[in-house]
Enzyme design. Structure first.
Site, PDB file in Angstrom:
ATOM      1  N   ASP A 114      19.006   0.188   5.714  1.00  0.00           N
ATOM      2  CA  ASP A 114      18.715   0.773   4.043  1.00  0.00           C
ATOM      3  C   ASP A 114      19.244  -0.556   3.339  1.00  0.00           C
ATOM      4  O   ASP A 114      20.465  -1.084   3.423  1.00  0.00           O
ATOM      5  CB  ASP A 114      19.652   1.809   3.777  1.00  0.00           C
ATOM      6  CG  ASP A 114      19.360   2.421   2.597  1.00  0.00           C
ATOM      7  OD1 ASP A 114      19.150   1.467   1.631  1.00  0.00           O
ATOM      8  OD2 ASP A 114      19.135   3.593   2.408  1.00  0.00           O
ATOM      9  N   GLU A 169     -13.248  -0.146 -10.961  1.00  0.00           N
ATOM     10  CA  GLU A 169     -12.873   0.460  -9.751  1.00  0.00           C
ATOM     11  C   GLU A 169     -13.669   1.668  -9.506  1.00  0.00           C
ATOM     12  O   GLU A 169     -13.549   2.467 -10.311  1.00  0.00           O
ATOM     13  CB  GLU A 169     -11.428   0.413  -9.613  1.00  0.00           C
ATOM     14  CG  GLU A 169     -10.682  -0.729  -9.649  1.00  0.00           C
ATOM     15  CD  GLU A 169      -8.903  -0.384  -8.956  1.00  0.00           C
ATOM     16  OE1 GLU A 169      -8.837  -0.180  -7.809  1.00  0.00           O
ATOM     17  OE2 GLU A 169      -8.186  -0.363  -9.809  1.00  0.00           O
ATOM     18  N   ASP A 200       0.545 -12.202  -8.322  1.00  0.00           N
ATOM     19  CA  ASP A 200      -0.459 -11.901  -8.908  1.00  0.00           C
ATOM     20  C   ASP A 200      -1.644 -11.974  -7.851  1.00  0.00           C
ATOM     21  O   ASP A 200      -2.080 -13.059  -8.007  1.00  0.00           O
ATOM     22  CB  ASP A 200      -0.570 -12.186 -10.228  1.00  0.00           C
ATOM     23  CG  ASP A 200      -1.772 -11.490 -11.076  1.00  0.00           C
ATOM     24  OD1 ASP A 200      -2.766 -11.102 -10.558  1.00  0.00           O
ATOM     25  OD2 ASP A 200      -1.664 -11.337 -12.294  1.00  0.00           O
ATOM     26  N   HIS A 201      -2.111 -11.077  -7.161  1.00  0.00           N
ATOM     27  CA  HIS A 201      -2.964 -11.214  -6.143  1.00  0.00           C
ATOM     28  C   HIS A 201      -4.410 -11.741  -6.813  1.00  0.00           C
ATOM     29  O   HIS A 201      -5.129 -12.307  -6.074  1.00  0.00           O
ATOM     30  CB  HIS A 201      -3.067 -10.130  -5.073  1.00  0.00           C
ATOM     31  CG  HIS A 201      -4.123  -8.924  -5.726  1.00  0.00           C
ATOM     32  ND1 HIS A 201      -3.503  -8.086  -6.503  1.00  0.00           N
ATOM     33  CD2 HIS A 201      -5.339  -8.580  -5.640  1.00  0.00           C
ATOM     34  CE1 HIS A 201      -4.544  -7.205  -6.769  1.00  0.00           C
ATOM     35  NE2 HIS A 201      -5.433  -7.443  -6.148  1.00  0.00           N
ATOM     36  N   LYS A 231     -17.275  -0.921  -8.383  1.00  0.00           N
ATOM     37  CA  LYS A 231     -16.252  -1.656  -7.952  1.00  0.00           C
ATOM     38  C   LYS A 231     -16.687  -3.036  -8.178  1.00  0.00           C
ATOM     39  O   LYS A 231     -17.630  -3.636  -7.557  1.00  0.00           O
ATOM     40  CB  LYS A 231     -15.751  -1.591  -6.505  1.00  0.00           C
ATOM     41  CG  LYS A 231     -14.785  -2.727  -6.191  1.00  0.00           C
ATOM     42  CD  LYS A 231     -13.649  -2.395  -6.551  1.00  0.00           C
ATOM     43  CE  LYS A 231     -12.525  -3.491  -5.981  1.00  0.00           C
ATOM     44  NZ  LYS A 231     -11.349  -3.258  -6.643  1.00  0.00           N
ATOM     45  N   HIS A 270      -3.189  -9.032 -14.134  1.00  0.00           N
ATOM     46  CA  HIS A 270      -4.637  -9.488 -13.741  1.00  0.00           C
ATOM     47  C   HIS A 270      -5.512  -9.969 -14.985  1.00  0.00           C
ATOM     48  O   HIS A 270      -6.005 -10.935 -15.026  1.00  0.00           O
ATOM     49  CB  HIS A 270      -5.276  -8.658 -12.805  1.00  0.00           C
ATOM     50  CG  HIS A 270      -4.221  -8.117 -11.710  1.00  0.00           C
ATOM     51  ND1 HIS A 270      -3.338  -8.983 -11.080  1.00  0.00           N
ATOM     52  CD2 HIS A 270      -4.327  -6.878 -11.148  1.00  0.00           C
ATOM     53  CE1 HIS A 270      -2.788  -8.212 -10.075  1.00  0.00           C
ATOM     54  NE2 HIS A 270      -3.131  -6.520 -10.294  1.00  0.00           N
TER      55      HIS A 270
HETATM   56  N1  LIG Z   1       0.125  -1.164  -1.318  1.00  0.00           N
HETATM   57  C1  LIG Z   1      -0.554  -1.840  -2.219  1.00  0.00           C
HETATM   58  O1  LIG Z   1      -1.873  -2.016  -2.023  1.00  0.00           O
HETATM   59  C2  LIG Z   1       0.098  -2.489  -3.195  1.00  0.00           C
HETATM   60  C3  LIG Z   1       1.592  -2.680  -3.422  1.00  0.00           C
HETATM   61  N2  LIG Z   1       2.094  -3.567  -4.277  1.00  0.00           N
HETATM   62  C4  LIG Z   1       3.663  -3.480  -4.407  1.00  0.00           C
HETATM   63  O2  LIG Z   1       4.106  -3.686  -3.332  1.00  0.00           O
HETATM   64  C5  LIG Z   1       5.460  -3.023  -2.960  1.00  0.00           C
HETATM   65  C6  LIG Z   1       5.174  -2.185  -1.873  1.00  0.00           C
HETATM   66  O3  LIG Z   1       4.337  -1.292  -2.029  1.00  0.00           O
HETATM   67  P1  LIG Z   1       3.913  -0.188  -0.729  1.00  0.00           P
HETATM   68  O4  LIG Z   1       3.744  -0.959   0.426  1.00  0.00           O
HETATM   69  O5  LIG Z   1       2.693   0.510  -1.104  1.00  0.00           O
HETATM   70  O6  LIG Z   1       4.893   0.619  -0.590  1.00  0.00           O
HETATM   71  P2  LIG Z   1       5.273   1.861   0.500  1.00  0.00           P
HETATM   72  O7  LIG Z   1       5.836   3.040   0.010  1.00  0.00           O
HETATM   73  O8  LIG Z   1       4.045   2.127   1.223  1.00  0.00           O
HETATM   74  O9  LIG Z   1       6.326   1.131   1.210  1.00  0.00           O
HETATM   75  C7  LIG Z   1       7.729   0.951   1.140  1.00  0.00           C
HETATM   76  C8  LIG Z   1       8.662   0.361   2.131  1.00  0.00           C
HETATM   77  O10 LIG Z   1      10.125   0.195   1.783  1.00  0.00           O
HETATM   78  C9  LIG Z   1      10.649   0.636   2.812  1.00  0.00           C
HETATM   79  N3  LIG Z   1      11.901   1.187   2.131  1.00  0.00           N
HETATM   80  C10 LIG Z   1      11.924   2.107   1.236  1.00  0.00           C
HETATM   81  N4  LIG Z   1      13.141   2.506   0.857  1.00  0.00           N
HETATM   82  C11 LIG Z   1      14.057   1.719   1.500  1.00  0.00           C
HETATM   83  C12 LIG Z   1      15.445   1.547   1.491  1.00  0.00           C
HETATM   84  N5  LIG Z   1      16.254   1.960   0.888  1.00  0.00           N
HETATM   85  N6  LIG Z   1      15.832   0.476   2.474  1.00  0.00           N
HETATM   86  C13 LIG Z   1      14.781  -0.241   3.280  1.00  0.00           C
HETATM   87  N7  LIG Z   1      13.496  -0.221   3.220  1.00  0.00           N
HETATM   88  C14 LIG Z   1      13.275   0.919   2.192  1.00  0.00           C
HETATM   89  C15 LIG Z   1       9.715   1.639   3.363  1.00  0.00           C
HETATM   90  O11 LIG Z   1      10.067   1.923   4.735  1.00  0.00           O
HETATM   91  P3  LIG Z   1      11.244   3.217   5.040  1.00  0.00           P
HETATM   92  O12 LIG Z   1      10.631   4.574   4.949  1.00  0.00           O
HETATM   93  O13 LIG Z   1      10.997   3.128   6.719  1.00  0.00           O
HETATM   94  O14 LIG Z   1      12.429   2.825   4.753  1.00  0.00           O
HETATM   95  C16 LIG Z   1       8.421   1.122   3.361  1.00  0.00           C
HETATM   96  O15 LIG Z   1       8.643   0.041   4.371  1.00  0.00           O
HETATM   97  C17 LIG Z   1       5.528  -2.386  -4.278  1.00  0.00           C
HETATM   98  O16 LIG Z   1       6.310  -3.208  -5.211  1.00  0.00           O
HETATM   99  C18 LIG Z   1       4.163  -2.001  -4.869  1.00  0.00           C
HETATM  100  O17 LIG Z   1       4.175  -2.177  -6.271  1.00  0.00           O
HETATM  101  C19 LIG Z   1       1.417  -4.235  -5.008  1.00  0.00           C
HETATM  102  C20 LIG Z   1       0.106  -4.386  -5.054  1.00  0.00           C
HETATM  103  C21 LIG Z   1      -0.642  -3.580  -4.211  1.00  0.00           C
HETATM  104  O1  LIG Z   2      -2.973  -4.593  -8.566  1.00  0.00           O
HETATM  105  C1  LIG Z   2      -3.578  -3.647  -8.717  1.00  0.00           C
HETATM  106  O2  LIG Z   2      -4.812  -3.988  -8.278  1.00  0.00           O
HETATM  107  C2  LIG Z   2      -5.726  -2.976  -7.653  1.00  0.00           C
HETATM  108  C3  LIG Z   2      -7.314  -3.667  -7.594  1.00  0.00           C
HETATM  109  O3  LIG Z   2      -7.127  -4.913  -6.852  1.00  0.00           O
HETATM  110  P1  LIG Z   2      -8.560  -5.475  -6.599  1.00  0.00           P
HETATM  111  O4  LIG Z   2      -8.179  -6.627  -5.547  1.00  0.00           O
HETATM  112  O5  LIG Z   2      -9.086  -4.330  -5.609  1.00  0.00           O
HETATM  113  O6  LIG Z   2      -9.275  -5.589  -7.707  1.00  0.00           O
HETATM  114  C4  LIG Z   2      -5.505  -1.600  -8.351  1.00  0.00           C
HETATM  115  O7  LIG Z   2      -6.322  -0.916  -7.402  1.00  0.00           O
HETATM  116  C5  LIG Z   2      -4.377  -1.324  -8.250  1.00  0.00           C
HETATM  117  O8  LIG Z   2      -4.174  -0.257  -9.037  1.00  0.00           O
HETATM  118  C6  LIG Z   2      -3.576  -2.213  -8.999  1.00  0.00           C
HETATM  119  O9  LIG Z   2      -2.275  -2.066  -8.771  1.00  0.00           O
END
Ligand SMILES: NC(=O)C1=CN([C@@H]2O[C@H](COP(=O)(O)OP(=O)(O)OC[C@H]3O[C@@H](n4cnc5c(N)ncnc54)[C@H](OP(=O)(O)O)[C@@H]3O)[C@@H](O)[C@H]2O)C=CC1
Ligand SMILES: O=C1O[C@H](COP(=O)(O)O)[C@@H](O)[C@H](O)[C@H]1O
Length: 496
Positions: free
Chosen positions: A87, A218, A179-180, A347, A242
């Site tokens: 954690d 989207e 910023d992807h 999209k 973006h």
């Molecule tokens: N998913 C996406 O497409 C995108 C995500 N992001 C950003 O990326 C980041 C991650 O997003 P996403 O992967 O979707 O999030 P998820 O909720 O899917 O994953 C969160 C992760 O954090 C871990 N976690 C949570 N709490 C703790 C803790 N206290 N200690 C250690 N590990 C912890 C979880 O695992 P466990 O539960 O095992 O601890 C898990 O691996 C965010 O900032 C999000 O805004 C940005 C753009 C797109």
């Molecule tokens: O950062 C983000 O981008 C996606 C859109 O990304 P794209 O590469 O598929 O155009 C958006 O869906 C999401 O809400 C936002 O957090």
């Protein structure tokens, strides 16, 4: 170090999460497959759930195979992956992580180089970085870099605090704010199209361009991100980062050189030149929308307020259209229109540069409606450029016909554009921060966006939901352009 085949330990915080599974592991694999990584790398996954190294390696293999729809060709690849359950709020575990990194440094000869990738909820960003420093993980003989995911704050004030926290442990040039969109092939192409073509650069100003339109639409709804999205909305989720980054690339002055600092400096100047919007001007410049039920890609879908973890009376916008003015010599008087939204008809991300009409048109006499010249930059899903010109209508005298010069990048056999995350990870490993956002850009973007979100948070949108899922947004978005005598250009590719 060979800069083209960097060696490093990569620690992914949030390694069992959605981002790691869908984007990060497949990107690391693609880099490896292409020979862009040396064998001297290891990835340490961190998350709370208890997994052994073997279980984690199986999870990584499955993630990659699902994402890339192919079997892993290099079995030894997953042996570079290690898992460390803890954690992140627990101080003791950082010591164990430190020992593990030191051991792996010895095994992989990674010269003490470390990337700390924060792929977890933003509330942990500050805690993790301060512990990394206080527990000695940043004291390494090699380089150290912090990759930080979005959202970078919720407004200017929270972003400033977060920045101060992470700056205690990492210097600005060690921070890689993702910023992807900056990793997308055609977003990177904006600069090249502008600055390497004699037919565009001299025209790229308010004498020849009438307006620029950027659409990022989207078809997806909020999926399983309702909890995050309902506190964010499209303005913070897409516009602050973006959309404004694309505006900056389109509007910046030519940099003196193509170095990280020179490019970022020019982008910051654009963001600082954005005409600020006061609270009572928001309605004049910006439109918000929220989707109701509708049909997307032939399927009936629910409205935003019915989505999981969304307030049934939510005031959150899922669509934004705006008119931005850049108050500098080059752009005075040229509106930049932006729009983005969820559950729209297509999209698509496209940039349309509309050129001014020529001063006197010989063909008006024949009642011909001459179309303006357009340069369309197709960012996704199709990648390419189209130039709309006018030519002579075949067989007719004094009549014009529209001509489209079309170049499609991803139509060419064998060109497989790398995923944005693949490029950005590789840049970070090589120490190239050009396509990551500097704090000054983040700060200027929040300062522009904050007054708009303040007004929207404090005034209930009585007409929500105001656009049907599967449409191109609310009517007011069309009106925004119509009152300036313009209209949104279609966002589908001419060949579709
Ligand atoms: N998913 C996406 O497409 C995108 C995500 N992001 C950003 O990326 C980041 C991650 O997003 P996403 O992967 O979707 O999030 P998820 O909720 O899917 O994953 C969160 C992760 O954090 C871990 N976690 C949570 N709490 C703790 C803790 N206290 N200690 C250690 N590990 C912890 C979880 O695992 P466990 O539960 O095992 O601890 C898990 O691996 C965010 O900032 C999000 O805004 C940005 C753009 C797109
Ligand atoms: O950062 C983000 O981008 C996606 C859109 O990304 P794209 O590469 O598929 O155009 C958006 O869906 C999401 O809400 C936002 O957090």
């Amino acid at each position: 170090m060979n800069n083209m085949n960097p060696k490093s330990l990569i620690v992914i915080f949030g390694a069992t999460g959605d981002l790691a599974k869908r984007k990060l592991f497949p990107s690391i694999y693609r880099l490896y497959e292409k020979g862009n990584l040396s064998e001297e790398f290891a990835v340490v996954g961190v998350a709370r759930r208890p997994l052994s190294n073997d279980e984690f390696r199986n999870y990584v293999r499955e993630s990659i195979e699902n994402a890339l729809q192919q079997e892993l060709n290099h079995e030894q690849f997953v042996s570079h992956f290690y898992y460390h359950p803890f954690d992140v709020t627990d101080t003791a575990s950082y010591q164990q992580l430190k020992s593990l990194l030191e051991e792996l440094d010895g095994i992989y000869h990674s010269d003490g180089n470390r990337i700390f990738y924060l792929a977890m909820a933003p509330e942990f960003f500050g805690t993790v970085t301060s512990r990394l420093k206080s527990e000695g993980l940043t004291a390494t003989n090699g380089w150290k870099r912090l990759v930080i995911e979005k959202p970078f704050g919720h407004d200017f004030e929270s972003a400033r605090k977060l920045n101060e926290e992470i700056r205690q442990a990492f210097s600005e040039n060690e921070i890689y704010r993702i910023d992807h969109y900056l990793g997308k092939e055609m977003v990177q192409n904006i600069e090249v199209i502008r600055f390497s073509n004699a037919i565009f650069e001299p025209l790229w100003n308010n004498r020849f361009i009438s307006n620029i339109q950027i659409t990022s639409s989207e078809t997806l709804g909020v999926e399983d991100r309702g909890r995050y999205y309902d506190h964010s909305g499209a303005l913070r989720d897409m516009v602050q980062n973006h959309m404004l980054q694309m505006v900056a690339l389109l509007a910046m002055e030519p940099p003196i050189k193509l170095t990280t600092d020179d490019i970022r400096n020019e982008k910051v100047k654009v963001l600082r030149a954005l005409r600020p919007i006061s609270h009572d001007e928001v309605d004049q410049y910006f439109v918000r929308g929220q989707y109701g039920r509708g049909v997307v890609n032939g399927k009936e879908v629910i409205g935003y307020r019915e989505e999981n973890n969304v307030d049934p009376n939510s005031n959150t916008e899922t669509f934004v259209a705006g008119k931005l003015m850049i108050d500098n010599f080059r752009w005075a008087g040229v509106p930049f229109y932006i729009r983005t939204g969820k559950r729209m008809a297509e999209k698509s991300t496209k940039i349309v540069v509309q050129f001014k009409d020529i001063p006197m048109n010989l063909y008006y006499r024949t009642n011909e409606k001459i179309q303006p010249n357009l340069l369309i930059i197709h960012i996704q899903p199709d990648e390419g450029i189209t130039l709309h010109l006018n030519g002579k209508k075949s067989g007719e005298i004094m009549k014009t016909a529209p001509i489209e010069l079309d170049y499609c990048y991803n139509c060419i056999d064998g060109i497989n554009t790398p995923e944005a995350y693949e490029k950005l990870l590789y840049d970070c490993m090589r120490g190239d921060a050009t396509n990551f956002t500097h704090w000054d850009e983040v700060a200027a973007s929040w300062q522009f966006v904050d007054p708009i979100s303040e007004v929207w948070e404090n005034t209930k949108a009585d007409d929500f939901p105001n656009y049907e899922a599967g449409s191109m947004g609310p009517k007011a978005s069309d009106m925004l352009l119509a009152k300036d005598g313009f209209h949104w250009w279609p966002i589908y590719h001419p060949k579709q």
